[in-house]
Write a protein that holds these residues in place. Sequence first.
Motif, mmCIF file in Angstrom:
data_model
loop_
_atom_site.group_PDB
_atom_site.id
_atom_site.type_symbol
_atom_site.label_atom_id
_atom_site.label_comp_id
_atom_site.label_asym_id
_atom_site.label_seq_id
_atom_site.Cartn_x
_atom_site.Cartn_y
_atom_site.Cartn_z
ATOM 1 N N ALA A 172 -2.618 4.190 -4.486
ATOM 2 C CA ALA A 172 -1.842 3.173 -5.190
ATOM 3 C C ALA A 172 -1.640 1.932 -4.330
ATOM 4 C CB ALA A 172 -0.487 3.748 -5.597
ATOM 5 N N VAL A 173 -2.084 0.796 -4.868
ATOM 6 C CA VAL A 173 -1.909 -0.507 -4.224
ATOM 7 C C VAL A 173 -1.409 -1.481 -5.287
ATOM 8 C CG1 VAL A 173 -3.068 -2.460 -3.099
ATOM 9 C CG2 VAL A 173 -3.710 -0.122 -2.489
ATOM 10 N N PHE A 174 -0.407 -2.263 -4.940
ATOM 11 C CA PHE A 174 0.149 -3.252 -5.859
ATOM 12 C C PHE A 174 0.108 -4.640 -5.216
ATOM 13 C CE2 PHE A 174 1.723 0.457 -7.936
ATOM 14 C CZ PHE A 174 2.000 0.098 -9.245
ATOM 15 N N THR A 182 0.817 -1.209 0.000
ATOM 16 C CA THR A 182 0.000 0.000 0.000
ATOM 17 C C THR A 182 0.853 1.262 0.000
ATOM 18 O OG1 THR A 182 -0.156 -0.105 2.416
ATOM 19 C CG2 THR A 182 -1.912 -1.172 1.146
ATOM 20 N N SER A 183 2.173 1.096 -0.097
ATOM 21 C CA SER A 183 3.084 2.227 -0.203
ATOM 22 C C SER A 183 4.318 1.769 -0.964
ATOM 23 C CB SER A 183 3.489 2.753 1.181
ATOM 24 O OG SER A 183 4.283 1.793 1.870
ATOM 25 N N LEU A 184 5.058 2.713 -1.515
ATOM 26 C CA LEU A 184 6.295 2.367 -2.216
ATOM 27 C C LEU A 184 7.294 1.749 -1.246
ATOM 28 C CD1 LEU A 184 8.078 2.356 -4.719
ATOM 29 C CD2 LEU A 184 8.715 4.714 -4.205
ATOM 30 N N GLU A 185 7.360 2.274 -0.019
ATOM 31 C CA GLU A 185 8.296 1.735 0.962
ATOM 32 C C GLU A 185 8.002 0.263 1.257
ATOM 33 O OE1 GLU A 185 7.518 6.049 2.450
ATOM 34 O OE2 GLU A 185 6.476 4.501 1.297
ATOM 35 N N SER A 186 6.722 -0.079 1.388
ATOM 36 C CA SER A 186 6.380 -1.468 1.696
ATOM 37 C C SER A 186 6.645 -2.383 0.499
ATOM 38 C CB SER A 186 4.917 -1.577 2.146
ATOM 39 O OG SER A 186 4.026 -1.178 1.123
ATOM 40 N N MET A 187 6.488 -1.848 -0.722
ATOM 41 C CA MET A 187 6.811 -2.636 -1.906
ATOM 42 C C MET A 187 8.308 -2.956 -1.956
ATOM 43 S SD MET A 187 6.531 -1.739 -5.989
ATOM 44 C CE MET A 187 4.801 -1.338 -5.994
ATOM 45 N N VAL A 188 9.124 -1.934 -1.694
ATOM 46 C CA VAL A 188 10.579 -2.120 -1.705
ATOM 47 C C VAL A 188 10.999 -3.081 -0.591
ATOM 48 C CG1 VAL A 188 12.795 -0.971 -1.355
ATOM 49 C CG2 VAL A 188 11.044 0.096 -2.789
ATOM 50 N N ASP A 189 10.406 -2.945 0.590
ATOM 51 C CA ASP A 189 10.753 -3.820 1.708
ATOM 52 C C ASP A 189 10.433 -5.282 1.376
ATOM 53 O OD1 ASP A 189 11.687 -1.731 3.188
ATOM 54 O OD2 ASP A 189 9.991 -1.644 4.574
ATOM 55 N N LYS A 222 19.187 -6.841 -1.298
ATOM 56 C CA LYS A 222 19.172 -5.384 -1.360
ATOM 57 C C LYS A 222 19.445 -4.817 -2.751
ATOM 58 C CE LYS A 222 18.435 -4.827 3.045
ATOM 59 N NZ LYS A 222 17.152 -4.268 3.550
ATOM 60 N N ASP A 223 20.154 -5.564 -3.588
ATOM 61 C CA ASP A 223 20.555 -5.041 -4.900
ATOM 62 C C ASP A 223 19.568 -5.512 -5.965
ATOM 63 O OD1 ASP A 223 22.126 -3.535 -6.538
ATOM 64 O OD2 ASP A 223 23.751 -4.984 -6.723
ATOM 65 N N VAL A 224 18.556 -4.696 -6.248
ATOM 66 C CA VAL A 224 17.479 -5.103 -7.153
ATOM 67 C C VAL A 224 17.259 -4.069 -8.249
ATOM 68 C CG1 VAL A 224 16.274 -6.491 -5.428
ATOM 69 C CG2 VAL A 224 15.735 -4.055 -5.650
#
Length: 272
Positions: free
Chosen positions: A200-202, A140-147, A155-157
């Motif tokens: 935005a939700v993914f 539900t956030s960009l931060e949670s998607m990255v996490d 870490k290297d994506v």
Amino acid sequence: MPKVVRDLLKDGKLPERVRLRPDAIPLFKTCGVRYRISIYGRNPTEDELHIDPKVKVFFLKMDLNRGSSMNMKFVESVKSTTAFLPRQVANSIPFLSKSVPEILNKYSLNPQSQDPGIIKETIAECEVPAMKGEDKYCATSLESMVDFTTSKLGKDVLAISNEAQKTDPKVQKYGIVSVSKLNNNDKEIVSCHRQNYFYAVFYCHTTQDTDAYMVNLVGADGAKVKAVAVCHRDTSAWNPKHLAFQLLKVKPGTVPICHFLPEDHIVWVPKH
């Protein structure tokens, strides 16, 4: 950073007027048909079973080669009024089926409109249990998607999505100019599918035995497209009635099945 992500990094505020589109994402528009690809275990709808036979929705791995051609259309993503919310804001908003009445009341959504149904469907899909060998998460956030992504891939994506030089709403023949693999055989990928919601939700999920490719294509009108193709090497856990098996006339677990990602979706891979 893919354009689809840049476009969602706005002011991080909820829209003043919430309005969801009943025919919006997550539908597979890349190939000119509406097909929901995030859930591999469900049966196809009647609309999906009556698609244009000339349009290539799913294809076999053997067709993903330089010189091959497919009938498709690549449409520009509809300019969205939704945006990623900061994590702390997104986390303060309930995202559970039991909380739907609270969501409707808090954001003054008309219970007689189609919006409540869309919200219920999106949340319900996020609550469907993951398939065997799959991890899933609705970001539900960009931060949670990255996490989520980095917890699965390291870490290297690298985040990748489609890029079209120009768009044409008509189906046309696209020729494959080049194909390059994005991940190693032993590495998972994370696919994130844009959902229809008032921010935005993914729907993100890991897929084992799956390969991702960057494909350069040129249309009959000269339009150039860089598109992400995903090939599933093991489809044995898919619903036997899945649309892919019906279109390709194959059985689960027999051959790799591929498809292009829609424009508003993202694939994450480990950097080489």
